[in-house]
Scaffold this motif. Structure first.
Motif, PDB file in Angstrom:
ATOM      1  N   ARG A  41       8.431  -8.034   2.725  1.00 21.13           N
ATOM      2  CA  ARG A  41       7.729  -8.025   4.010  1.00 21.13           C
ATOM      3  C   ARG A  41       6.472  -7.162   3.982  1.00 21.13           C
ATOM      4  NH1 ARG A  41      11.960  -6.432   8.482  1.00 21.13           N
ATOM      5  NH2 ARG A  41      10.268  -7.148   9.857  1.00 21.13           N
ATOM      6  N   LEU A  42       6.178  -6.601   2.797  1.00 25.92           N
ATOM      7  CA  LEU A  42       4.996  -5.737   2.661  1.00 25.92           C
ATOM      8  C   LEU A  42       3.879  -6.398   1.854  1.00 25.92           C
ATOM      9  CD1 LEU A  42       6.704  -2.298   1.932  1.00 25.92           C
ATOM     10  CD2 LEU A  42       5.630  -3.025   4.067  1.00 25.92           C
ATOM     11  N   THR A  43       4.008  -7.706   1.601  1.00 29.31           N
ATOM     12  CA  THR A  43       3.018  -8.370   0.745  1.00 29.31           C
ATOM     13  C   THR A  43       1.624  -8.396   1.373  1.00 29.31           C
ATOM     14  OG1 THR A  43       3.715 -10.486   1.713  1.00 29.31           O
ATOM     15  CG2 THR A  43       4.744  -9.821  -0.374  1.00 29.31           C
ATOM     16  N   HIS A  44       1.531  -8.318   2.687  1.00 24.91           N
ATOM     17  CA  HIS A  44       0.214  -8.348   3.322  1.00 24.91           C
ATOM     18  C   HIS A  44      -0.480  -6.978   3.267  1.00 24.91           C
ATOM     19  CE1 HIS A  44      -2.922  -9.973   5.866  1.00 24.91           C
ATOM     20  NE2 HIS A  44      -2.802  -8.935   6.693  1.00 24.91           N
ATOM     21  N   ALA A  45       0.264  -5.929   2.942  1.00 24.08           N
ATOM     22  CA  ALA A  45      -0.353  -4.586   2.879  1.00 24.08           C
ATOM     23  C   ALA A  45      -1.149  -4.437   1.589  1.00 24.08           C
ATOM     24  CB  ALA A  45       0.732  -3.513   2.966  1.00 24.08           C
TER      25      ALA A  45
END
Length: 596
Positions: free
Chosen positions: A556-560
């Protein structure tokens, strides 16, 4: 121009000009009148000569006449007026010659010529007027031979005066030449003395440069010696400490009580020696400019708790109470350096306090130059004499006296603490009185001090123009704000995750700093909102979290663009994260995991 007239003056005498003899009378009358009215000798002759020249030209005109009068007032004047009935009057050559000698007012249309001679104020007394009239009347009957003799006498007198003036001028020239020779001699003497002084100054500067070079080399040699010795000592001391601990932990059954006590002493002494070696090494680094703070958010409650645990029992065997404040404060600093500063001050206070208290107080202060934290260490110890309160900040200096027995030390504690305080952008001050204890105050900025650029220029430009930080922790936002101010021209703070999207749409920032755990809408949900919105998905997001790496949901942190740990957050980490997505690289930078 207003031409003076005879009616303005008090009349003295009138003369008619018909023959050459009258010209002689005119000359003598002018000189006599000027002399009676106090005119200087040379001006008397000038006036008489001018009247003679002009009167001689008037003989060719019809019915020429002359009147003498006195104009009274603040500036009295002897006025001689010439009149003629017909003809051209005085010639141009005579007029030019007379104008060089006296003041003339000429009115050809009125056939009038007025000559004026300035007088002193004393010349207008009734006695002076009467005496002047008598002289003028006496000269009106003089003969040609008398006038010739008088003119010759005047000429001789003028020549004598001219000769006397030439003699005086010659004498003055000789004195001036003598003075000039003295000035030249004095100038030469002063020039030689100045050159000699300059040579001495140049030699002194050369000597000072040589001494400075020698001192610099000695200081560099000392620093290298400290560093080399510290490195060489650290290895064997580490071995001693390590072996002592192994003996105590694994061979405890094979050691009797006395052996365990001796090994414990070895371990404790080795640990003390290792701390001194580390201190020496840090001093060497600081002197050489190689000791740099590691800027990061600092939780003072943790630092103060560590100090209480470390120094508990330090004053064992003495009636000394250690009191360390418990404050929930945050600041941006180097926690290792800060801990060493406070530990040095507290241990120093405990060392020289036989009974009473050693206290560390922490307060905040807001002034015109920003927010600061004040750490104050006070004790009820022996105190320091006033004449030695500056020397104690010199390396290896110790106050001599019986109090030194049983209190070993290198004399580096206070100099080391002051040097570290300076590196953190603060100040350390001390006040003390023998028998009344000592008070040391460390004043540090809440945020990282902005260093002056080399050569006095301005700091480098920020990495981003607008930065939005989303975090519900007010204390953390206040702590990290000074760091962010160095990275962005403008920082916009948001305290709720649910408001992040609307603020980012409005501000259109170049970067977003996002806390992962928030009560209303956490960082995962905010990231998902940004990723699903075409207007927001290209804005780089740096995630901050205090959670361990293993507990994070990396899918869920791939966009960071980067994930940083709050506990170990530094300026260099933020600079690295922000520089990875400068405007020309946005949309192409991969995510950086920088969590601990």
């Amino acid at each position: 121009m207003n031409i003076p007239t005879a009616q303005d003056a008090v009349p003295l005498v009138s003369l008619s000009l018909t023959t050459e003899h009258d010209i002689f009378v005119l000359r003598r009358s002018g000189k006599a009148a000027a002399e009676a009215l106090g005119v200087e000798k040379q001006d008397q002759i000038r006036l008489a000569t001018a009247l003679s020249e002009l009167g001689r030209d008037l003989l060719a005109s019809s019915e020429p006449a002359v009147t003498f009068g006195l104009v009274q007032g603040p500036d009295p004047v002897l006025r001689v007026s010439m009149f003629w009935k017909d003809g051209h009057g005085p010639g141009q050559e005579s007029m030019l010659a007379a104008a060089r000698l006296v003041q003339i007012h000429h009115t050809p249309s009125q056939r009038t010529l007025v000559i004026e001679q300035q007088l002193t104020v004393d010349a207008q007394t009734p006695e002076s007027l009467q005496h002047t009239r008598e002289l003028l009347m006496a000269h009106s009957g003089s003969s040609v031979s008398e006038d010739a003799r008088a003119q010759t006498s005047d000429l001789i007198a003028a020549l004598e005066e001219s000769r006397a003036q030439r003699e005086e001028l010659r004498r003055l020239n000789e004195e001036l030449e003598e003075t000039n020779r003295g000035v030249v001699a004095l100038y030469s003497e002063l020039s030689e003395e100045l050159e000699e002084t300059n040579r001495g100054v140049v030699a002194l500067y050369a000597e000072l440069d040589e001494k400075s070079r020698q001192l610099r080399e000695a200081s560099e040699a000392k620093t290298r010696f400290w560093a080399n010795v510290s490195h060489e000592l650290r290895t064997p001391v580490n071995s001693v400490v390590g072996l002592a601990r192994l003996l105590l932990e694994f061979d405890v059954e094979r050691l009797n009580e006395e052996q365990r006590r001796q090994v414990s002493l070895i371990s404790a002494s080795g640990a003390t020696l290792l701390a001194l070696v580390d201190e020496l090494l840090d001093v060497a680094k600081a002197e050489s400019g190689r000791l740099e703070p590691n800027w990061a958010p600092v939780d003072l409650r943790v630092v103060l708790g560590q100090l209480r645990g470390t120094l508990r029992g330090y004053g064992h065997g003495r009636d000394v109470e250690l009191m360390v404040a418990d404050r929930d404060l945050h600041m941006v600093s180097d926690d290792v350096m800060l801990t060493r500063i406070l530990r040095n001050l507290l241990s120093n206070a405990l060392k020289f306090t036989e009974a009473g208290t050693v206290r560390l107080d922490v307060v905040t202060e807001s002034t015109a130059d920003g927010d600061h934290v004040l750490f104050t260490v006070t004790d009820t110890g022996i105190g320091i004499p006033a004449e030695e309160q500056q020397q104690i900040f010199e390396e290896f200096y110790q106050v001599r006296g019986p109090h030194q027995r049983g209190r070993p030390g290198t004399g580096l504690g206070l100099p080391y603490a002051r040097r570290l305080t300076g590196l953190l952008g603060g100040t350390l001050t001390l006040t003390s009185s023998p028998g009344s204890g000592t008070r040391v105050t460390v004043r540090l900025p809440v945020g990282r001090p902005v260093p002056a650029a080399a050569g006095g220029g301005e700091p480098g430009p920020p990495l981003v123009t607008v930065l939005v930080t989303v975090d519900d922790d007010d204390a953390f936002r206040a702590t990290v704000r000074p760091v962010l101010d160095q990275l962005a021209q403008r920082v916009v703070e948001v305290d709720q995750g649910s408001r992040a999207g609307s603020v980012v749409r409005r501000e259109r920032p170049e970067a977003v700093l996002l806390d992962l755990h928030m009560p209303d809408l956490d960082g995962y949900a905010v990231l998902a909102e940004f990723a699903g919105d075409p207007d927001l998905r290209e804005i780089p997001v740096v995630v901050l979290t205090s959670a361990p790496r293993a507990s994070l949901d990396h899918d869920r942190l791939t966009h960071a663009r980067a994930v940083l740990g709050k506990a170990t957050l530094t300026l260099s980490q933020l600079e690295s994260a922000f520089s990875a997505f400068t405007p020309h690289t946005q949309g192409s930078a991969g995510r950086k995991d920088i969590t601990p």
